[in-house]
Design a protein around this motif. Structure first.
Motif, mmCIF file in Angstrom:
data_model
loop_
_atom_site.group_PDB
_atom_site.id
_atom_site.type_symbol
_atom_site.label_atom_id
_atom_site.label_comp_id
_atom_site.label_asym_id
_atom_site.label_seq_id
_atom_site.Cartn_x
_atom_site.Cartn_y
_atom_site.Cartn_z
ATOM 1 N N VAL A 295 0.865 -1.183 0.000
ATOM 2 C CA VAL A 295 0.000 0.000 0.000
ATOM 3 C C VAL A 295 0.904 1.235 0.000
ATOM 4 C CG1 VAL A 295 -1.761 1.299 1.260
ATOM 5 C CG2 VAL A 295 -1.834 -1.207 1.236
ATOM 6 N N ARG A 296 0.666 2.143 -0.948
ATOM 7 C CA ARG A 296 1.490 3.347 -1.082
ATOM 8 C C ARG A 296 0.698 4.581 -0.640
ATOM 9 N NH1 ARG A 296 1.804 0.264 -5.472
ATOM 10 N NH2 ARG A 296 0.262 1.548 -6.557
ATOM 11 N N TYR A 297 1.412 5.515 -0.009
ATOM 12 C CA TYR A 297 0.798 6.784 0.403
ATOM 13 C C TYR A 297 0.875 7.781 -0.749
ATOM 14 C CZ TYR A 297 0.774 5.276 5.283
ATOM 15 O OH TYR A 297 0.554 4.595 6.454
ATOM 16 N N ARG A 298 -0.256 8.365 -1.061
ATOM 17 C CA ARG A 298 -0.278 9.446 -2.047
ATOM 18 C C ARG A 298 -0.230 10.803 -1.334
ATOM 19 N NH1 ARG A 298 -3.567 10.198 -7.477
ATOM 20 N NH2 ARG A 298 -3.723 12.468 -7.570
ATOM 21 N N LYS A 299 -0.971 10.915 -0.247
ATOM 22 C CA LYS A 299 -0.991 12.177 0.494
ATOM 23 C C LYS A 299 -1.474 11.910 1.920
ATOM 24 C CE LYS A 299 -2.385 15.895 -1.640
ATOM 25 N NZ LYS A 299 -3.274 16.931 -2.248
ATOM 26 N N ILE A 300 -0.915 12.634 2.882
ATOM 27 C CA ILE A 300 -1.343 12.589 4.275
ATOM 28 C C ILE A 300 -1.717 14.012 4.678
ATOM 29 C CG2 ILE A 300 -0.697 12.064 6.665
ATOM 30 C CD1 ILE A 300 1.395 10.109 5.525
ATOM 31 N N GLU A 313 -2.817 4.228 -2.369
ATOM 32 C CA GLU A 313 -2.841 3.540 -3.664
ATOM 33 C C GLU A 313 -2.469 2.076 -3.451
ATOM 34 O OE1 GLU A 313 0.028 5.779 -5.832
ATOM 35 O OE2 GLU A 313 -1.425 7.230 -6.588
ATOM 36 N N LYS A 314 -3.123 1.215 -4.228
ATOM 37 C CA LYS A 314 -2.854 -0.217 -4.128
ATOM 38 C C LYS A 314 -3.171 -0.849 -5.479
ATOM 39 C CE LYS A 314 -4.192 -4.266 -1.376
ATOM 40 N NZ LYS A 314 -5.076 -4.761 -0.300
ATOM 41 N N PRO A 339 -12.440 -0.655 10.732
ATOM 42 C CA PRO A 339 -13.158 -0.295 9.503
ATOM 43 C C PRO A 339 -13.279 1.213 9.304
ATOM 44 C CG PRO A 339 -14.735 -0.878 11.211
ATOM 45 C CD PRO A 339 -13.360 -1.028 11.821
ATOM 46 N N PHE A 340 -13.122 1.651 8.050
ATOM 47 C CA PHE A 340 -13.294 3.058 7.697
ATOM 48 C C PHE A 340 -13.959 3.147 6.323
ATOM 49 C CE2 PHE A 340 -9.634 2.875 10.517
ATOM 50 C CZ PHE A 340 -9.975 3.834 11.471
ATOM 51 N N THR A 341 -14.983 3.975 6.252
ATOM 52 C CA THR A 341 -15.638 4.211 4.968
ATOM 53 C C THR A 341 -14.745 5.068 4.083
ATOM 54 O OG1 THR A 341 -17.779 4.188 6.074
ATOM 55 C CG2 THR A 341 -17.722 5.062 3.844
ATOM 56 N N MET A 342 -14.670 4.723 2.813
ATOM 57 C CA MET A 342 -13.839 5.491 1.882
ATOM 58 C C MET A 342 -14.559 6.763 1.446
ATOM 59 S SD MET A 342 -12.078 2.502 -0.413
ATOM 60 C CE MET A 342 -13.578 1.548 -0.565
ATOM 61 N N GLU A 348 -11.708 8.126 -9.229
ATOM 62 C CA GLU A 348 -10.375 8.622 -8.891
ATOM 63 C C GLU A 348 -9.368 7.480 -8.922
ATOM 64 O OE1 GLU A 348 -11.247 12.380 -5.988
ATOM 65 O OE2 GLU A 348 -11.753 10.410 -5.185
ATOM 66 N N ASP A 349 -8.089 7.820 -9.126
ATOM 67 C CA ASP A 349 -7.052 6.801 -9.251
ATOM 68 C C ASP A 349 -6.386 6.480 -7.910
ATOM 69 O OD1 ASP A 349 -5.737 9.147 -8.873
ATOM 70 O OD2 ASP A 349 -4.417 8.969 -10.623
ATOM 71 N N PHE A 350 -7.032 6.848 -6.827
ATOM 72 C CA PHE A 350 -6.570 6.512 -5.485
ATOM 73 C C PHE A 350 -7.806 6.298 -4.626
ATOM 74 C CE2 PHE A 350 -7.288 11.034 -5.587
ATOM 75 C CZ PHE A 350 -7.892 11.311 -4.363
ATOM 76 N N PHE A 351 -7.613 5.832 -3.403
ATOM 77 C CA PHE A 351 -8.740 5.756 -2.469
ATOM 78 C C PHE A 351 -8.335 6.453 -1.177
ATOM 79 C CE2 PHE A 351 -6.215 1.986 -1.757
ATOM 80 C CZ PHE A 351 -6.226 1.774 -0.383
ATOM 81 N N SER A 352 -9.304 7.087 -0.540
ATOM 82 C CA SER A 352 -8.997 7.880 0.645
ATOM 83 C C SER A 352 -9.945 7.530 1.787
ATOM 84 C CB SER A 352 -9.106 9.382 0.336
ATOM 85 O OG SER A 352 -10.440 9.726 -0.005
ATOM 86 N N VAL A 353 -9.454 7.748 3.001
ATOM 87 C CA VAL A 353 -10.280 7.588 4.204
ATOM 88 C C VAL A 353 -10.041 8.798 5.091
ATOM 89 C CG1 VAL A 353 -10.299 5.062 4.185
ATOM 90 C CG2 VAL A 353 -8.457 6.259 5.370
ATOM 91 N N HIS A 354 -11.061 9.172 5.840
ATOM 92 C CA HIS A 354 -10.944 10.225 6.846
ATOM 93 C C HIS A 354 -11.114 9.571 8.208
ATOM 94 C CE1 HIS A 354 -11.407 12.814 3.369
ATOM 95 N NE2 HIS A 354 -11.166 13.875 4.130
ATOM 96 N N ILE A 355 -10.125 9.750 9.075
ATOM 97 C CA ILE A 355 -10.081 9.050 10.361
ATOM 98 C C ILE A 355 -10.175 10.066 11.490
ATOM 99 C CG2 ILE A 355 -8.698 7.545 11.847
ATOM 100 C CD1 ILE A 355 -7.365 6.489 9.257
#
Length: 566
Positions: A295-300, A313-314, A339-342, A348-355
């Motif tokens: 799993v790669r980080y695109r942005k934090i 990204e995966k 669990p986290f909803t995306m 989009e070419d990435f997936f994101s979660v808000h925690i």
């Protein structure tokens, strides 16, 4: 008048079938042991406690078969996908998997209590019979000689042959007794740690304790191997209990009454649970394989209100709107998955979660991310998913009503982003004609990280002449006097002082009767999908309103209620 069967009819049917099977198994096995001739002598020692021990055991077998299936999330996603084109009702049932899991657990707890109490009475009566407290027949049955150690009836043996076999010894040294104690203790810990107050405040305690189910199922498989409940076997010549029960002194001396022979029943529990256990092992293997994938980080990004946004990204990762993933951070715990909803869109070419900071695990993750030096990649992250949820069906309705509370807005962020992309690409497959979006927050900062998306959507709809497509209402449920004064001073501005949107923020909680009435009046012949990601209390209110304002006859508005469950 609302019709609760619109939203709950199939649920009632499925629960009725489940309960009917439980009742049938209990009654069938109760009378099998209470009336069966092969258990006549066993009943003479134990009375009705024999049937009261065995009937719950049959119900336990059935529910232990079911208990693992609702938490095989990959299996459920596969089944859910197979119904995507044919059965909205069946998908709604799959979304209630955790509720059914809890219901089955309650039945297991109840039947375990009855089973344990009955067997404790059985042990007491076995011991009293061995001591000669009861009648002559009970004593004779308990004193049967047993040269092969297989044909006895009373497991608490004769004192002169087995002086150590007191009731406590039986409970803590035999296979049936020891596994029974282990199973019961494991179940007590699992259930008590699953209480809402523990699960919400001490999730890690709940998570680790819940994995005692491994010990529970291991003990369950071996529990029946003790063959503690014994039945009369056929002999040659046959031993007729009707004739011989009053002639115990003549057993083995006259041809009509040979010494009765007894044997334990073949263990059956493993046959009930082996299938679900194999499925669950496959489930865990699949999760482990996904854990090993990079799993790669695109942005934090650290958002307001201590909300962490991770863009990841995966390879080969494909998602639908409203789906969720489980995250694992080995730097915090090798075993814990949360669990986290995306919040990203499928386009989009990435997936994101808000925690959001909401416990030990999330606090530690946010702390790690805040301490990362600039340009340093984040810690290793395992991702399992994506998995389908109720929100995945939002585009199956012509009219959708989305209700989010606090961080519960996350699945709807994905949905609204996807809508923006669909409009941008002029997607002809978009069936949805109208969306009502409600967001309830306790504090103003919570609106900040999502308001920019709403601004983009607001502008996009206006440019396309579709300002009526999206109706959104934001509710601030907590504020102080200084904030109220600031709002009053800036009330005449074109944009909202809190969000910068043209739609002004509302203060307090929605009047749901007014909102449902308005939606029904504006969509008089539509099927409205109502989606909630928020607290249970709000869910009960919305479910009630969906039933109240649905008119179940042709040409009228119907509200279908859907809730996110983790």
């Amino acid at each position: 008048m609302g019709n609760c069967f619109i939203n709950h009819g199939f649920t009632f049917f499925m629960l009725g079938v489940w309960m009917a099977i439980n009742i049938f198994l209990f009654v069938w096995f109760y009378f099998f042991y209470d009336l069966g001739d092969q258990f006549f002598y066993t009943r003479h020692l134990l009375g009705s406690a024999l049937a009261w021990a065995r009937a719950p055991a049959a119900v336990l077998n059935f529910n232990c078969l079911l208990i693992l299936l609702p938490v095989c999330r990959n299996l459920l996603s596969l089944i859910r996908g197979s119904f995507v084109c044919c059965s909205r009702t069946m998908r709604k049932q799959l979304d209630k998997n955790l509720s059914f899991h809890k219901l089955v657990a309650y039945m297991i707890a109840l039947m375990t209590a009855v089973h344990v109490i009955a067997h404790l009475l059985n042990v007491e009566w076995y011991n009293n019979s061995r001591l000669g407290v009861y009648d002559k027949l009970s004593t004779a049955l308990s004193n049967l000689e047993d040269t092969d150690n297989t044909t006895y009836l009373n497991p608490i043996r004769k004192i002169d042959v087995h002086p150590q076999q007191i009731p406590t010894f039986l409970v803590f040294t035999t296979i049936a007794g020891l596994t029974g104690v282990i199973i019961t203790l494991a179940l007590i810990l699992i259930i008590t740690s699953s209480m809402e107050v523990i699960r919400r405040s001490y999730f890690e305690v709940f998570w680790y304790t819940h994995h005692l189910f491994i010990i529970f199922f291991a003990g369950l498989v071996f529990h029946g191997a003790g063959r503690i409940v014994r039945s009369q076997q056929t002999t040659d010549p046959p031993h007729n209990f009707t004739f011989c029960k009053d002639r115990s002194d003549d057993w083995g001396r006259i041809p009509q009454c040979p010494v009765p022979q007894f044997a334990g029943g073949f263990p059956q529990t493993w046959m009930w649970v082996i299938g679900p256990m194999i499925l669950y092992i496959c489930e865990r293997l699949l999760r482990f394989i996904r854990y090993l994938q990079t799993v790669r980080y695109r942005k934090i990004v650290m958002r307001p209100s201590k909300v962490l946004e991770l863009q990841l990204e995966k390879n080969g990762f494909k998602m639908e709107v409203g789906q969720y993933v489980f995250l694992n951070c080995p730097a915090i715990s090798q075993l814990e998955w949360h669990p986290f909803t995306m919040t990203s869109a499928p386009e989009e070419d990435f997936f994101s979660v808000h925690i959001r900071s909401a416990g030990d695990w999330t606090n530690k993750l946010i702390e790690i991310m805040q301490q990362l030096p600039e340009g340093t990649p984040g810690p290793k992250m395992g991702v399992d998913g994506p998995f389908g949820t109720a929100s995945e069906d939002v585009f199956d309705y012509e009219v959708s009503m989305l209700v989010g509370a606090g961080i519960g807005v996350t699945p709807f962020a994905s949905i609204l982003k996807s809508i923006w992309y669909k409009f941008k690409d002029s997607d002809p497959k978009l069936r949805t004609k109208k969306i009502y979006f409600y967001w309830l927050c306790r504090e103003t900062h919570a609106f900040e990280w999502f308001a920019d998306l709403l601004q983009v959507l607001e502008k996009e709809m206006e440019e396309r002449g579709m300002g009526d497509f999206l109706t959104y209402k934001l509710y601030l449920t907590g504020w102080d006097q200084s904030h109220a004064t600031h709002v009053m001073v800036n009330f005449d501005k074109d944009t909202d002082v809190v969000t910068g949107l043209k739609q002004k923020t509302n203060y307090g909680r929605p009047n749901w009767d007014k909102e449902f009435t308005q939606i029904r009046n504006e969509n008089p012949t539509s099927v409205v999908g109502t989606f909630l990601c928020g607290p249970v209390v709000l869910g009960k209110v919305l479910a009630e309103k969906c039933n109240k304002y649905s008119l179940n006859f042709p040409g009228k508005t119907i509200f279908y209620f859907n809730k996110e469950n983790f």
